[in-house]
Write an enzyme that holds these catalytic residues in place. Sequence first.
Site, PDB file in Angstrom:
ATOM      1  NE  ARG A   1       9.616  -7.912 -10.666  1.00 16.08           N
ATOM      2  CZ  ARG A   1      10.245  -7.916  -9.508  1.00 16.08           C
ATOM      3  NH1 ARG A   1      11.520  -8.042  -9.440  1.00 16.08           N
ATOM      4  NH2 ARG A   1       9.559  -7.798  -8.411  1.00 16.08           N
TER       5      ARG A   1
ATOM      6  NE  ARG B   1      11.262  -0.664 -12.202  1.00 16.69           N
ATOM      7  CZ  ARG B   1      11.473  -1.442 -11.149  1.00 16.69           C
ATOM      8  NH1 ARG B   1      11.416  -0.942  -9.951  1.00 16.69           N
ATOM      9  NH2 ARG B   1      11.746  -2.725 -11.307  1.00 16.69           N
TER      10      ARG B   1
ATOM     11  NE  ARG C   1       5.224   7.463 -13.269  1.00 17.21           N
ATOM     12  CZ  ARG C   1       5.733   6.752 -12.270  1.00 17.21           C
ATOM     13  NH1 ARG C   1       6.212   5.571 -12.488  1.00 17.21           N
ATOM     14  NH2 ARG C   1       5.726   7.205 -11.044  1.00 17.21           N
TER      15      ARG C   1
ATOM     16  CG  ASP D   1       1.638  -2.707 -11.243  1.00 21.34           C
ATOM     17  OD1 ASP D   1       2.839  -2.921 -11.484  1.00 21.34           O
ATOM     18  OD2 ASP D   1       1.054  -3.189 -10.258  1.00 21.34           O
TER      19      ASP D   1
ATOM     20  CE1 TYR E   1       3.442  -7.254  -4.478  1.00 20.69           C
ATOM     21  CE2 TYR E   1       2.441  -8.579  -6.205  1.00 20.69           C
ATOM     22  CZ  TYR E   1       3.534  -7.923  -5.685  1.00 20.69           C
ATOM     23  OH  TYR E   1       4.722  -7.933  -6.355  1.00 20.69           O
TER      24      TYR E   1
HETATM   25  O1  1CP Z   1       7.539  -8.261 -12.085  1.00 17.24           O
HETATM   26  C1  1CP Z   1       6.892  -9.239 -12.356  1.00 17.24           C
HETATM   27  O2  1CP Z   1       7.061 -10.349 -11.834  1.00 17.24           O
HETATM   28  C2  1CP Z   1       5.753  -9.081 -13.343  1.00 17.24           C
HETATM   29  C3  1CP Z   1       4.401  -8.997 -12.719  1.00 17.24           C
HETATM   30  C4  1CP Z   1       4.265  -7.725 -11.925  1.00 17.24           C
HETATM   31  C5  1CP Z   1       4.373  -7.574 -10.538  1.00 17.24           C
HETATM   32  C6  1CP Z   1       4.741  -8.625  -9.521  1.00 17.24           C
HETATM   33  C7  1CP Z   1       3.925  -6.482 -12.475  1.00 17.24           C
HETATM   34  C8  1CP Z   1       3.704  -6.306 -13.922  1.00 17.24           C
HETATM   35  N1  1CP Z   1       3.772  -5.600 -11.456  1.00 17.24           N
HETATM   36  C9  1CP Z   1       4.067  -6.221 -10.240  1.00 17.24           C
HETATM   37  C10 1CP Z   1       4.001  -5.609  -8.910  1.00 17.24           C
HETATM   38  C11 1CP Z   1       4.893  -4.428  -8.849  1.00 17.24           C
HETATM   39  N2  1CP Z   1       4.561  -3.214  -9.375  1.00 17.24           N
HETATM   40  C12 1CP Z   1       6.198  -4.341  -8.338  1.00 17.24           C
HETATM   41  C13 1CP Z   1       6.992  -5.495  -7.696  1.00 17.24           C
HETATM   42  C14 1CP Z   1       6.982  -5.412  -6.201  1.00 17.24           C
HETATM   43  C15 1CP Z   1       7.523  -6.683  -5.598  1.00 17.24           C
HETATM   44  O3  1CP Z   1       8.730  -6.947  -5.746  1.00 17.24           O
HETATM   45  O4  1CP Z   1       6.731  -7.446  -4.995  1.00 17.24           O
HETATM   46  C16 1CP Z   1       6.645  -3.028  -8.540  1.00 17.24           C
HETATM   47  C17 1CP Z   1       7.963  -2.426  -8.159  1.00 17.24           C
HETATM   48  C18 1CP Z   1       5.598  -2.332  -9.213  1.00 17.24           C
HETATM   49  C19 1CP Z   1       5.581  -0.930  -9.714  1.00 17.24           C
HETATM   50  C20 1CP Z   1       5.742  -0.813 -11.198  1.00 17.24           C
HETATM   51  N3  1CP Z   1       4.982  -1.453 -12.148  1.00 17.24           N
HETATM   52  C21 1CP Z   1       6.669   0.022 -11.869  1.00 17.24           C
HETATM   53  C22 1CP Z   1       7.678   0.909 -11.198  1.00 17.24           C
HETATM   54  C23 1CP Z   1       7.001   2.147 -10.769  1.00 17.24           C
HETATM   55  C24 1CP Z   1       7.820   3.371 -10.963  1.00 17.24           C
HETATM   56  O5  1CP Z   1       7.770   4.217 -10.050  1.00 17.24           O
HETATM   57  O6  1CP Z   1       8.474   3.541 -11.997  1.00 17.24           O
HETATM   58  C25 1CP Z   1       6.440  -0.106 -13.249  1.00 17.24           C
HETATM   59  C26 1CP Z   1       7.122   0.614 -14.379  1.00 17.24           C
HETATM   60  C27 1CP Z   1       5.375  -1.050 -13.401  1.00 17.24           C
HETATM   61  C28 1CP Z   1       4.801  -1.466 -14.720  1.00 17.24           C
HETATM   62  C29 1CP Z   1       4.524  -2.895 -14.948  1.00 17.24           C
HETATM   63  N4  1CP Z   1       4.276  -3.815 -13.963  1.00 17.24           N
HETATM   64  C30 1CP Z   1       4.055  -5.034 -14.563  1.00 17.24           C
HETATM   65  C31 1CP Z   1       4.154  -4.875 -15.975  1.00 17.24           C
HETATM   66  C32 1CP Z   1       3.992  -5.993 -16.987  1.00 17.24           C
HETATM   67  C33 1CP Z   1       4.397  -3.522 -16.208  1.00 17.24           C
HETATM   68  C34 1CP Z   1       4.403  -2.821 -17.554  1.00 17.24           C
HETATM   69  C35 1CP Z   1       5.504  -3.162 -18.472  1.00 17.24           C
HETATM   70  C36 1CP Z   1       6.825  -2.590 -18.058  1.00 17.24           C
HETATM   71  O7  1CP Z   1       6.891  -1.390 -17.744  1.00 17.24           O
HETATM   72  O8  1CP Z   1       7.786  -3.349 -18.068  1.00 17.24           O
END
Ligand code: 1CP
Length: 319
Positions: A2, A6, A15, A51, A129
């Site tokens: 998750r 970050r 980023r 993502d 979503y």
């Molecule tokens: O979080 C989980 O439950 C895992 C599954 C999941 C979900 C629900 C991922 C995998 N992405 C998401 C949607 C999502 N994407 C959210 C959650 C929103 C909510 O609460 O409903 C968010 C905040 C994002 C954006 C995102 N994805 C970020 C932050 C963006 C930024 O500006 O830095 C990042 C770094 C990701 C990467 C990501 N998303 C998911 C994975 C497995 C990964 C890559 C691995 C990692 O970076 O940990």
Amino acid sequence: MRQAGRSLPEYREARASTTMLEACLDPDLAAEITCQPVRRHGVDAAIFFSDIVVPLALAGVDVTIEPGVGPVFAHPVRTVADVAALTEAGPPDAAALEPVAAGVRAAVALLGETPLIGFAGAPFTLAAYLAQGRASRDHLAARRLMHTDPAAWSALMDFAAAVSAAFLVAQIRAGAVAVQLFDSWVGSLRESDYRAHVLPASAAVLAAAKAEGVPTVHFGTGTGELLTALRDAGADVVGVDHRVTLDAAVGRLGGTTPVQGNIDPALLAAPWPVLEAHVRDVVDRGRAAPGHVVNLGHGVPPDADPDVLTRIVRLVHSL
Ligand code: 1CP
């Protein structure tokens, strides 16, 4: 897990001048970010930086990822007509997924001996979503659609499953050696609804990954009541969040399923002796399973201290 990256200053620096989706679709940048937690923490595997909405974007769906918010869709999907408009173009093909495949190949090259785990959002979580148009607390729009318009729901599940499977297969063919299916929000369903309206779609995704010859992990939050159903969808390993102790989860699963989890993210901020006792307890309870992948129960909070994560990895390796 998750958005783990970050919490890292090197992530925020890498980023700095890109949007989230731009970063995901830039193969060299995605590969570099994928490696950052491995270099820093010495974990045993990397998870590909991407993502769950990336394959939807590559299918032509109008979506952005807003800082501090998450995915935001221009056109929430609420009716049969919405589903028809959404699915018209079909799931992304191999050509559309090439930026993802190139990112995986570049990450695998940088990682050397360290294995790469691919992932996708499961059909229900993608639908949560798509139906709401953004994050929601109780996923009411998706749960409503399931019951108010079963035909639209079923078409939406089929599309989401095809998108999810295409994303996994692209990562596996490019070098991911295991995959995790994230059904983060499926804990909002009762088991009967999950089995009737969601499990078949998730099973199709897991079967597509299995057909490529890699092991699968299936995870959702708040899924204490759904653990056996998540396993029955066809996963090799069931991820467990912080709400259920691992020995209890193993018992519910009949003692034969490997588990992943479940350090409580809240405890990352606790004094080290408190966190250390918790990590030792998680590892001890995990010994009830035929296999245990140590992980958090859900995501790393963005303000987590990276040094604490490194210390956990060292402790777990010492055990
Ligand atoms: O979080 C989980 O439950 C895992 C599954 C999941 C979900 C629900 C991922 C995998 N992405 C998401 C949607 C999502 N994407 C959210 C959650 C929103 C909510 O609460 O409903 C968010 C905040 C994002 C954006 C995102 N994805 C970020 C932050 C963006 C930024 O500006 O830095 C990042 C770094 C990701 C990467 C990501 N998303 C998911 C994975 C497995 C990964 C890559 C691995 C990692 O970076 O940990």
